[in-house]
Write a protein that holds these residues in place. Structure first.
Motif, PDB file in Angstrom:
ATOM      1  N   ARG A  71       0.838  -1.199   0.000  1.00  0.00           N
ATOM      2  CA  ARG A  71       0.000   0.000   0.000  1.00  0.00           C
ATOM      3  C   ARG A  71       0.876   1.253   0.000  1.00  0.00           C
ATOM      4  N   THR A  72       0.463   2.255  -0.773  1.00  0.00           N
ATOM      5  CA  THR A  72       1.228   3.499  -0.881  1.00  0.00           C
ATOM      6  C   THR A  72       0.778   4.495   0.195  1.00  0.00           C
ATOM      7  N   SER A  73       1.562   5.562   0.348  1.00  0.00           N
ATOM      8  CA  SER A  73       1.229   6.608   1.310  1.00  0.00           C
ATOM      9  C   SER A  73      -0.037   7.356   0.913  1.00  0.00           C
ATOM     10  N   ARG A  74      -0.455   7.216  -0.345  1.00  0.00           N
ATOM     11  CA  ARG A  74      -1.677   7.870  -0.812  1.00  0.00           C
ATOM     12  C   ARG A  74      -2.875   6.921  -0.776  1.00  0.00           C
ATOM     13  N   GLY A  75      -2.673   5.743  -0.180  1.00  0.00           N
ATOM     14  CA  GLY A  75      -3.781   4.835   0.089  1.00  0.00           C
ATOM     15  C   GLY A  75      -4.080   3.800  -0.972  1.00  0.00           C
ATOM     16  N   ASN A  76      -3.324   3.796  -2.072  1.00  0.00           N
ATOM     17  CA  ASN A  76      -3.581   2.822  -3.136  1.00  0.00           C
ATOM     18  C   ASN A  76      -2.843   1.510  -2.874  1.00  0.00           C
ATOM     19  N   LYS A  77      -3.528   0.411  -3.141  1.00  0.00           N
ATOM     20  CA  LYS A  77      -2.901  -0.904  -3.064  1.00  0.00           C
ATOM     21  C   LYS A  77      -2.310  -1.192  -4.444  1.00  0.00           C
ATOM     22  N   ILE A  78      -0.986  -1.365  -4.508  1.00  0.00           N
ATOM     23  CA  ILE A  78      -0.350  -1.576  -5.814  1.00  0.00           C
ATOM     24  C   ILE A  78       0.295  -2.958  -5.884  1.00  0.00           C
ATOM     25  N   TYR A 124       6.862  -3.131 -10.191  1.00  0.00           N
ATOM     26  CA  TYR A 124       5.565  -2.783  -9.621  1.00  0.00           C
ATOM     27  C   TYR A 124       4.714  -2.140 -10.703  1.00  0.00           C
ATOM     28  N   ASP A 125       3.412  -2.175 -10.532  1.00  0.00           N
ATOM     29  CA  ASP A 125       2.520  -1.464 -11.452  1.00  0.00           C
ATOM     30  C   ASP A 125       2.072  -0.160 -10.818  1.00  0.00           C
ATOM     31  N   TYR A 126       2.131   0.910 -11.598  1.00  0.00           N
ATOM     32  CA  TYR A 126       1.686   2.214 -11.128  1.00  0.00           C
ATOM     33  C   TYR A 126       0.193   2.171 -10.772  1.00  0.00           C
ATOM     34  N   SER A 127      -0.237   3.080  -9.937  1.00  0.00           N
ATOM     35  CA  SER A 127      -1.657   3.201  -9.616  1.00  0.00           C
ATOM     36  C   SER A 127      -2.467   3.270 -10.916  1.00  0.00           C
ATOM     37  N   GLY A 128      -3.491   2.414 -11.019  1.00  0.00           N
ATOM     38  CA  GLY A 128      -4.325   2.393 -12.222  1.00  0.00           C
ATOM     39  C   GLY A 128      -3.816   1.477 -13.316  1.00  0.00           C
ATOM     40  N   TYR A 129      -2.668   0.830 -13.112  1.00  0.00           N
ATOM     41  CA  TYR A 129      -2.118  -0.117 -14.082  1.00  0.00           C
ATOM     42  C   TYR A 129      -2.277  -1.537 -13.534  1.00  0.00           C
ATOM     43  N   GLY A 130      -2.485  -2.498 -14.439  1.00  0.00           N
ATOM     44  CA  GLY A 130      -2.611  -3.883 -14.016  1.00  0.00           C
ATOM     45  C   GLY A 130      -3.706  -4.028 -12.978  1.00  0.00           C
ATOM     46  N   VAL A 131      -3.380  -4.661 -11.852  1.00  0.00           N
ATOM     47  CA  VAL A 131      -4.372  -4.817 -10.782  1.00  0.00           C
ATOM     48  C   VAL A 131      -4.125  -3.820  -9.643  1.00  0.00           C
ATOM     49  N   SER A 132      -3.323  -2.800  -9.890  1.00  0.00           N
ATOM     50  CA  SER A 132      -3.097  -1.757  -8.888  1.00  0.00           C
ATOM     51  C   SER A 132      -4.301  -0.829  -8.809  1.00  0.00           C
ATOM     52  N   GLU A 133      -4.620  -0.406  -7.596  1.00  0.00           N
ATOM     53  CA  GLU A 133      -5.759   0.483  -7.382  1.00  0.00           C
ATOM     54  C   GLU A 133      -5.431   1.915  -7.793  1.00  0.00           C
ATOM     55  N   PRO A 136      -3.723   6.761 -12.491  1.00  0.00           N
ATOM     56  CA  PRO A 136      -2.360   7.250 -12.744  1.00  0.00           C
ATOM     57  C   PRO A 136      -2.300   8.771 -12.568  1.00  0.00           C
ATOM     58  N   SER A 137      -1.294   9.243 -11.879  1.00  0.00           N
ATOM     59  CA  SER A 137      -1.052  10.680 -11.749  1.00  0.00           C
ATOM     60  C   SER A 137       0.403  10.864 -11.365  1.00  0.00           C
ATOM     61  N   GLU A 138       0.887  12.092 -11.507  1.00  0.00           N
ATOM     62  CA  GLU A 138       2.276  12.351 -11.161  1.00  0.00           C
ATOM     63  C   GLU A 138       2.533  12.088  -9.673  1.00  0.00           C
ATOM     64  N   LYS A 139       1.646  12.578  -8.813  1.00  0.00           N
ATOM     65  CA  LYS A 139       1.838  12.371  -7.367  1.00  0.00           C
ATOM     66  C   LYS A 139       1.797  10.895  -7.017  1.00  0.00           C
ATOM     67  N   ASN A 140       0.901  10.148  -7.671  1.00  0.00           N
ATOM     68  CA  ASN A 140       0.845   8.710  -7.402  1.00  0.00           C
ATOM     69  C   ASN A 140       2.116   8.007  -7.860  1.00  0.00           C
ATOM     70  N   LEU A 141       2.701   8.475  -8.969  1.00  0.00           N
ATOM     71  CA  LEU A 141       3.956   7.866  -9.436  1.00  0.00           C
ATOM     72  C   LEU A 141       5.011   7.873  -8.338  1.00  0.00           C
ATOM     73  N   TYR A 142       5.167   9.017  -7.682  1.00  0.00           N
ATOM     74  CA  TYR A 142       6.186   9.148  -6.648  1.00  0.00           C
ATOM     75  C   TYR A 142       5.843   8.288  -5.425  1.00  0.00           C
ATOM     76  N   ALA A 143       4.565   8.251  -5.072  1.00  0.00           N
ATOM     77  CA  ALA A 143       4.142   7.412  -3.943  1.00  0.00           C
ATOM     78  C   ALA A 143       4.291   5.936  -4.280  1.00  0.00           C
ATOM     79  N   ASP A 144       4.040   5.581  -5.534  1.00  0.00           N
ATOM     80  CA  ASP A 144       4.143   4.175  -5.969  1.00  0.00           C
ATOM     81  C   ASP A 144       5.571   3.668  -5.838  1.00  0.00           C
ATOM     82  N   ILE A 145       6.537   4.436  -6.328  1.00  0.00           N
ATOM     83  CA  ILE A 145       7.922   3.944  -6.262  1.00  0.00           C
ATOM     84  C   ILE A 145       8.418   3.943  -4.818  1.00  0.00           C
TER      85      ILE A 145
END
Length: 286
Positions: A71-78, A124-133, A136-145
């Protein structure tokens, strides 16, 4: 001035695009998912590839793939994927992939690449890619990595000096962001972009406040050995981006400029694998 036309300047100053719109227009093209995660009663994840993933190895080789969620700091399960390519690997590559693929489509490439250059690969898959919640956004990219980095460190106990950050195309954006904050074994930037505006408007000479993906302003803080790779005929992110990023890297090693290569075929050239082997097994060891 910066080379923009009068109408473009008017558009920028009268109604500047928000970063997420630039990001969405330039970068995010998530495909239909090509894999699934399923959990048993003990919470263990099973990673299943669809036919569209075009797996190129044996069924037994699928045992080298381990999938799980974080889970990312922005709440998405990736979704995360660990590929055990080599029992003698010194380095693990944290791979941030391009914009129109997911983990399923990249699985065969990861196994093949890691086996050839003696590295394990974590992706890993970015937010909104594959089965990640999420979306996609720039802020999510940074939280995802960030979440992927933490999972790789804690779940597998791998030290920063044994991690190589590899970003391809849009994946260079979170890679540069992370590499500017943590010193690692090495960084590989494959077809990097300076910023979103510089892709959309090639004559842009400065970073506007509404620009997305401003890697050009972060790369000077990357203190790890950095290999830049770019095709000279890249039709998506002009070769000039790779050149400028290379010039701004404090610890850049000899780059790989692939003569005649475009945006999506660099890996098909023999020099690609040769340069990676030299970098990982000779330059980083010595």
């Amino acid at each position: 001035m910066n080379g923009l036309s009068f109408s473009e300047l008017c558009c920028l100053f009268c109604c500047p695009p928000c970063p997420n719109r630039i990001a969405a227009k330039l970068a995010f093209l998530p495909p239909e998912p090509t894999y699934e995660f399923s959990s048993d009663e003990n919470g263990k994840c099973t990673y299943t590839l669809a036919e569209r993933a075009e797996w190129q190895y044996s069924d037994r080789d699928k045992e080298k793939l381990e999938g799980f969620f974080t889970r990312t700091s922005r709440g998405n399960k990736i979704a995360c994927l660990y590929v055990r390519c080599s029992p003698t690997a010194k380095f693990t590559i944290l791979f941030s992939h391009g914009n129109a693929v997911d983990l399923g489509q990249m699985s065969s490439f990861y196994l093949g690449l890691g086996s050839r250059i003696n590295c394990n690969i974590f992706s890993y898959d970015y937010s909104g890619y594959g089965v990640s919640e999420g979306k996609p956004s720039e802020k999510n990219l940074y939280a995802d990595i960030d979440a992927a980095w933490q999972a790789l460190r804690t779940r597998y106990g791998i030290s920063p000096e044994n991690i190589i950050l590899y970003g391809q195309s849009i994946g260079t954006v979170p890679t540069v962001d992370l590499a500017a904050r943590y010193e690692v074994g090495a960084v590989i930037l494959h077809s990097p972009l300076m910023s979103g505006m510089r892709v959309a408007f090639p004559n842009t000479k400065r970073t506007w406040f509404f620009d997305a993906f401003p890697s050009i302003d972060k790369v000077s803080k990357v203190m790890s050995p950095t290999l830049v790779i770019h095709g000279t005929e890249d039709e998506v992110i002009d070769f000039s981006h790779g050149l400028t990023i290379f010039e701004k890297c404090p610890r850049a090693v000899e780059p790989l400029w692939v003569e005649g290569a475009g945006h999506n075929d660099v890996e098909l050239y023999n020099v690609y694998l040769e340069r990676l082997k030299q970098f990982v097994s000779v330059e980083l060891i010595n």
